[in-house]
Structure formats: C-alpha cells, structure tokens
Design a protein around this motif. Structure first.
Motif, PDB file in Angstrom:
ATOM      1  N   ILE A 192       0.859  -1.188   0.000  1.00 12.50           N
ATOM      2  CA  ILE A 192       0.000   0.000   0.000  1.00 12.50           C
ATOM      3  C   ILE A 192       0.893   1.236   0.000  1.00 12.50           C
ATOM      4  O   ILE A 192       1.959   1.253   0.624  1.00 12.50           O
ATOM      5  N   LYS A 193       0.454   2.263  -0.725  1.00 14.39           N
ATOM      6  CA  LYS A 193       1.159   3.539  -0.779  1.00 14.39           C
ATOM      7  C   LYS A 193       0.220   4.621  -0.255  1.00 14.39           C
ATOM      8  O   LYS A 193      -0.865   4.822  -0.788  1.00 14.39           O
ATOM      9  N   ILE A 194       0.660   5.301   0.806  1.00 23.76           N
ATOM     10  CA  ILE A 194      -0.118   6.367   1.430  1.00 23.76           C
ATOM     11  C   ILE A 194       0.569   7.694   1.131  1.00 23.76           C
ATOM     12  O   ILE A 194       1.758   7.857   1.428  1.00 23.76           O
ATOM     13  N   CYS A 195      -0.165   8.615   0.544  1.00 24.97           N
ATOM     14  CA  CYS A 195       0.379   9.927   0.179  1.00 24.97           C
ATOM     15  C   CYS A 195      -0.392  11.017   0.921  1.00 24.97           C
ATOM     16  O   CYS A 195      -1.626  10.980   0.974  1.00 24.97           O
ATOM     17  N   TYR A 203      -4.634   7.039  -0.602  1.00 28.94           N
ATOM     18  CA  TYR A 203      -3.926   5.764  -0.541  1.00 28.94           C
ATOM     19  C   TYR A 203      -4.292   4.909  -1.740  1.00 28.94           C
ATOM     20  O   TYR A 203      -5.324   5.121  -2.387  1.00 28.94           O
ATOM     21  N   TYR A 205      -3.799   0.632  -2.825  1.00 28.67           N
ATOM     22  CA  TYR A 205      -3.275  -0.719  -2.639  1.00 28.67           C
ATOM     23  C   TYR A 205      -2.762  -1.265  -3.965  1.00 28.67           C
ATOM     24  O   TYR A 205      -3.284  -0.919  -5.029  1.00 28.67           O
TER      25      TYR A 205
END
Length: 296
Positions: A192-195, A203, A205
């Motif tokens: 997952i990438k949370i910005c 976010y 996935y």
C-alpha cells in the motif's frame, strides 16, 4: 518526503523524538551484529508491513494506534432465491461456496486514526467502512480487527520488543508533526502507498495484493479456524510461528561461521599491530637504567 527522509528527520531531532531508536541496540541473537539506528528503522518497518499484509490476507484488519487501521470492506451482491438457485442439499459444501463466490468481493481500505485526522484537511470519509452493528468497540474500524503486536515483529528482526515500540511511536509522531508543518509525505509499505499532499490523504493498494485477497472466497477467509476446537488448543506456538512469513524474513546465519569470521578479524587486528603504529614514548631517555655487571 519518503520513509528514508522521515527516518533522517527523526534521527536529526533527538530532543523531539527520544527513545531507544536513537542508538544502536543489541540483537537478541549473538550471531547478528548490532545495526545502525537508520538500518533499525528500515528492518522494523519492513517487518511491520509484512505483518500487516499477512494479517489482511488471513481475513483480519490491523489497527496501528494513532496512525490508522488497515482493514477491508466486504461488498456483497444480491443472492439468488433458493427456488431459482438450484440448491441441492446433497451437494458438497465447498462446491456450494464456489458457486456463490461471485457474491462477495473484498475491497481493502485504510482509515486514518482520529489523532492523524486532526492534522489533515481532507481524508477518506467516515463511510469508508460500514461497521457491523454487532461491534460496539470504538477500536473496531472493520472486520476482525487486531492491534499491531510488536512481539512477532521484534522476533522476526531479532530486536527487543521495546525497540520496535519505540520505532513505531517515533515514526507515527513524526508523520503527525510533518503533516502539521505542511510537508508532503509518500509512505510506501510495499502493498500500500499512502500519500499526504497538502494535508490531503490518499492511498492506493497494489493490484496484485487486491487479487490475492479475492482469490479465496469470503466465507472461508472469515472463519476463525479450520481445525476442531480440541485440535486447535494442541497446536503449539512454535508450529504457528513456523508457518508465518515473518519467520523467514531474515535468514539466520551459521553460528560457527560467524565465530570463525570473528576470530579471523581479531587475528588480523593483532597482526597489524607493529612498532610504527605504537605510541612514541621517551621513557628510556629520562630514566637511567643500571645494567648488571658482567663477570669476566
């Protein structure tokens, strides 16, 4: 700022983020040498991401205190009436589940904690997950929620549990402080990438992770156990740990090989000592030494 920049921020502001993470800590196994403080952050956060990923693939959500909840929403389609579905009482249960596998789809999501929401201007709303009426706890952000346990993470990294807790606390506090100061953050956990851009949290996935979530059907994923109750309590913790991905995160080195390499390095250090590198003294010039007389 990515995770590496956040680690540097924490280590450069020791007064704001005190704790054991600021110094190199000993490992629980002597075969592993102590790591630098920044390397400790890398290995602990990597193990934390693997821990959350494993829990979600088993059908459970993980609540990382004061940061957010990694959970999933179950989207269910309409089920055909019994008289039109061709239901057979004699048919095997696994075949029946395969027939209605299309009914349930799982959508992973991230719900920020109230402590993090305070510093955000925009984030996914409260209707991100519809909480079941049977769950009355304020910590139940989704289905089958668990708090992030530092014990398995510490065991996989061969570090103390207090070190892992210190790293988690400092990282979450740094994310809150940097968000308050208006920094843009890119937090990549792998699956997952949370910005956080201009205090707007988004976010995403990984598609491969979403596909793995939907490979098995929802009913099988949400079962508590596949074994009988009598057999469940006979399963040792060692057997459960051997099946975990955290157990294989780091390969344990051969103790004999480690000891042999250590002895070789110590031998080279001793051999490198000579008179040229020794400290120069004037002891013999200042002292008069009386030599014994020789009898002829």
């Amino acid at each position: 700022m990515n995770l590496d920049d956040i680690y540097n921020w924490i280590l450069n502001h020791q007064n704001n983020y005190p704790g054991k993470h600021q110094e190199s800590q000993p490992r629980t196994i002597s075969s592993y040498k102590p790591l630098e403080p920044k390397a400790q952050f890398h290995i602990v956060i990597k193990a934390t991401a693997e821990y959350i990923k494993e829990k979600m693939l088993n059908g459970n959500g993980v609540n990382l205190k004061e940061f957010g909840a990694f959970t999933m929403e179950v989207i269910s389609d309409y089920v055909k009436p019994l008289q039109h579905s061709g239901f057979k009482m004699t048919e095997d249960l696994d075949i029946q589940r395969a027939d209605r596998k299309h009914v349930h789809t799982i959508r992973p999501c991230f719900i920020p904690d109230n402590q993090l929401k305070y510093f955000l201007q925009r984030y996914p709303g409260k209707e991100e997950v519809t909480k079941p009426l049977s769950q009355h706890s304020i910590y139940q952000k989704g289905f089958g929620m668990n708090f992030c346990n530092a014990g398995p993470i510490a065991a996989s990294c061969y570090l103390g549990k207090d070190v892992v807790q210190s790293i988690h606390y400092s990282l979450i506090k740094a994310i809150q402080d940097l968000t308050r100061l208006g920094h843009d953050l890119h937090i990549d956990f792998g699956f997952i990438k949370i910005c956080i851009l201009n205090k707007d949290l988004k976010y995403k996935y990984e598609q491969s992770f979403i596909n793995r979530l939907n490979q098995t059907d929802y009913e099988q994923k949400m079962r508590k156990s596949d074994v009988a109750t009598s057999q469940h309590w006979k399963t040792t913790q060692e057997e459960k740990w051997s099946k975990s991905t955290l157990n294989h995160l780091l390969t344990r080195p051969n103790p004999n090989q480690v000891q042999e390499n250590y002895e070789k390095s110590m031998a080279l250090k001793i051999m490198s000592l000579d008179l040229n590198t020794a400290e120069q003294t004037h002891y013999s010039k200042n002292q008069k030494i009386k030599l014994p007389t020789l009898n002829k």
